[in-house]
Design a protein around this motif. Structure first.
Motif, PDB file in Angstrom:
ATOM      1  N   MET A  95       1.146  -1.427  -0.162  1.00  0.00           N
ATOM      2  CA  MET A  95      -0.144   0.229  -0.288  1.00  0.00           C
ATOM      3  C   MET A  95       0.958   1.539  -0.220  1.00  0.00           C
ATOM      4  O   MET A  95       1.850   1.125   0.533  1.00  0.00           O
ATOM      5  CB  MET A  95      -1.027   0.517   1.089  1.00  0.00           C
ATOM      6  N   LEU A  96       0.480   2.344  -0.604  1.00  0.00           N
ATOM      7  CA  LEU A  96       0.915   3.297  -0.187  1.00  0.00           C
ATOM      8  C   LEU A  96       0.467   4.451   0.600  1.00  0.00           C
ATOM      9  O   LEU A  96      -0.736   4.644   0.804  1.00  0.00           O
ATOM     10  CB  LEU A  96       0.864   4.823  -1.594  1.00  0.00           C
ATOM     11  N   VAL A  97       1.760   4.307   1.720  1.00  0.00           N
ATOM     12  CA  VAL A  97       1.234   4.973   2.938  1.00  0.00           C
ATOM     13  C   VAL A  97       1.372   6.184   3.192  1.00  0.00           C
ATOM     14  O   VAL A  97       0.077   6.767   3.875  1.00  0.00           O
ATOM     15  CB  VAL A  97       2.576   4.858   3.625  1.00  0.00           C
ATOM     16  N   ALA A  98       1.639   7.581   1.789  1.00  0.00           N
ATOM     17  CA  ALA A  98       2.128   8.610   1.282  1.00  0.00           C
ATOM     18  C   ALA A  98       0.049   8.686   1.413  1.00  0.00           C
ATOM     19  O   ALA A  98      -0.598   9.346   2.340  1.00  0.00           O
ATOM     20  CB  ALA A  98       2.069   9.172   0.220  1.00  0.00           C
ATOM     21  N   LEU A  99      -0.444   7.185   0.669  1.00  0.00           N
ATOM     22  CA  LEU A  99      -1.627   8.277   0.232  1.00  0.00           C
ATOM     23  C   LEU A  99      -2.978   7.458   1.524  1.00  0.00           C
ATOM     24  O   LEU A  99      -4.561   8.224   1.781  1.00  0.00           O
ATOM     25  CB  LEU A  99      -2.709   6.533  -0.806  1.00  0.00           C
ATOM     26  N   THR A 100      -2.434   6.932   2.357  1.00  0.00           N
ATOM     27  CA  THR A 100      -3.137   6.340   3.506  1.00  0.00           C
ATOM     28  C   THR A 100      -2.543   7.702   4.417  1.00  0.00           C
ATOM     29  O   THR A 100      -4.071   7.644   4.970  1.00  0.00           O
ATOM     30  CB  THR A 100      -2.447   5.126   4.083  1.00  0.00           C
ATOM     31  N   VAL A 101      -2.174   8.138   4.777  1.00  0.00           N
ATOM     32  CA  VAL A 101      -2.165   9.661   5.898  1.00  0.00           C
ATOM     33  C   VAL A 101      -2.927  10.438   5.255  1.00  0.00           C
ATOM     34  O   VAL A 101      -3.516  10.921   5.488  1.00  0.00           O
ATOM     35  CB  VAL A 101       0.012   9.560   5.105  1.00  0.00           C
ATOM     36  N   VAL A 102      -2.876  11.291   3.699  1.00  0.00           N
ATOM     37  CA  VAL A 102      -3.444  12.045   3.065  1.00  0.00           C
ATOM     38  C   VAL A 102      -4.897  11.523   3.964  1.00  0.00           C
ATOM     39  O   VAL A 102      -5.972  12.425   3.711  1.00  0.00           O
ATOM     40  CB  VAL A 102      -3.169  12.335   1.333  1.00  0.00           C
TER      41      VAL A 102
ATOM     42  N   LEU B 265      -8.786   2.339  -3.582  1.00  0.00           N
ATOM     43  CA  LEU B 265      -9.404   1.430  -3.926  1.00  0.00           C
ATOM     44  C   LEU B 265      -8.743   0.559  -5.004  1.00  0.00           C
ATOM     45  O   LEU B 265      -8.755  -0.427  -5.621  1.00  0.00           O
ATOM     46  CB  LEU B 265     -10.616   1.542  -4.007  1.00  0.00           C
ATOM     47  N   VAL B 266      -8.841   1.777  -6.013  1.00  0.00           N
ATOM     48  CA  VAL B 266      -8.234   1.177  -7.139  1.00  0.00           C
ATOM     49  C   VAL B 266      -6.203   1.058  -6.985  1.00  0.00           C
ATOM     50  O   VAL B 266      -5.997  -0.082  -8.059  1.00  0.00           O
ATOM     51  CB  VAL B 266      -8.344   2.792  -8.127  1.00  0.00           C
ATOM     52  N   VAL B 267      -5.498   1.808  -6.144  1.00  0.00           N
ATOM     53  CA  VAL B 267      -3.991   1.386  -5.828  1.00  0.00           C
ATOM     54  C   VAL B 267      -3.726  -0.080  -5.170  1.00  0.00           C
ATOM     55  O   VAL B 267      -3.504  -0.959  -6.218  1.00  0.00           O
ATOM     56  CB  VAL B 267      -3.745   2.677  -5.260  1.00  0.00           C
ATOM     57  N   GLY B 268      -4.866  -0.186  -4.173  1.00  0.00           N
ATOM     58  CA  GLY B 268      -5.250  -1.886  -3.310  1.00  0.00           C
ATOM     59  C   GLY B 268      -5.399  -2.821  -4.496  1.00  0.00           C
ATOM     60  O   GLY B 268      -4.905  -3.599  -4.838  1.00  0.00           O
ATOM     61  N   ILE B 269      -6.088  -2.544  -5.796  1.00  0.00           N
ATOM     62  CA  ILE B 269      -6.973  -3.532  -6.564  1.00  0.00           C
ATOM     63  C   ILE B 269      -5.853  -4.197  -7.615  1.00  0.00           C
ATOM     64  O   ILE B 269      -5.448  -5.420  -7.958  1.00  0.00           O
ATOM     65  CB  ILE B 269      -8.036  -3.484  -7.391  1.00  0.00           C
ATOM     66  N   VAL B 270      -5.090  -2.680  -8.105  1.00  0.00           N
ATOM     67  CA  VAL B 270      -4.150  -3.190  -9.037  1.00  0.00           C
ATOM     68  C   VAL B 270      -2.708  -3.361  -7.636  1.00  0.00           C
ATOM     69  O   VAL B 270      -1.890  -4.246  -9.039  1.00  0.00           O
ATOM     70  CB  VAL B 270      -3.717  -1.767  -9.144  1.00  0.00           C
ATOM     71  N   GLN B 271      -2.662  -3.366  -6.887  1.00  0.00           N
ATOM     72  CA  GLN B 271      -1.464  -4.095  -6.009  1.00  0.00           C
ATOM     73  C   GLN B 271      -1.612  -5.608  -5.842  1.00  0.00           C
ATOM     74  O   GLN B 271      -0.533  -6.353  -6.250  1.00  0.00           O
ATOM     75  CB  GLN B 271      -0.996  -3.474  -4.619  1.00  0.00           C
TER      76      GLN B 271
END
Length: 119
Positions: free
Chosen positions: A1-8, A49-55
């Motif tokens: 997961m992208l930590v920066a996206l989660t924090v933002v 959601l999109v980033v998670g599915i892509v990963q």
């Protein structure tokens, strides 16, 4: 997961919660500008959601299981829009309280998503 996206996403959700909580404190219902804020937070949740599915599609796996990760992703995405619809039905201060609560819930879901992924 992208930590920066989660924090933002978490910080934005908490800002929305504070903003709608302030409106509830002033005995106001949700206004148009609150819905703009909800749209921004929902957009960030959609990106996550999109980033998670892509990963997941690339073969990366969360530490605590794919099923629970996808369930949390979908819940995080649906949290604020569901509260937005409820606040439309309840045009009193309690509509603002509902949106404020959803912002806090989304922030907690973001922390849990981070933990599930292996943070």
């Amino acid at each position: 997961m992208l930590v920066a996206l989660t924090v933002v996403t978490s910080v934005t959700a908490l800002l929305l919660a504070a903003w709608c909580g302030w409106a509830a404190y002033r005995d106001q219902s949700t206004k148009d500008w609150h819905f703009i804020g909800m749209a921004v937070v929902t957009g960030l949740a959609l990106v996550q959601l999109v980033v998670g599915i892509v990963q997941l599609a690339r073969g990366e796996k969360p530490d605590q299981g794919t099923t629970i990760f996808v369930a949390y992703l979908l819940g995080a995405f649906a949290c604020v829009p569901a509260a937005a619809f409820m606040s439309l039905a309840e045009r009193t201060r309690w509509g603002s309280v509902t949106v404020a609560a959803s912002g806090v819930v989304l922030a907690v879901l973001e922390v849990r998503l981070y933990d599930i992924w292996g943070g």
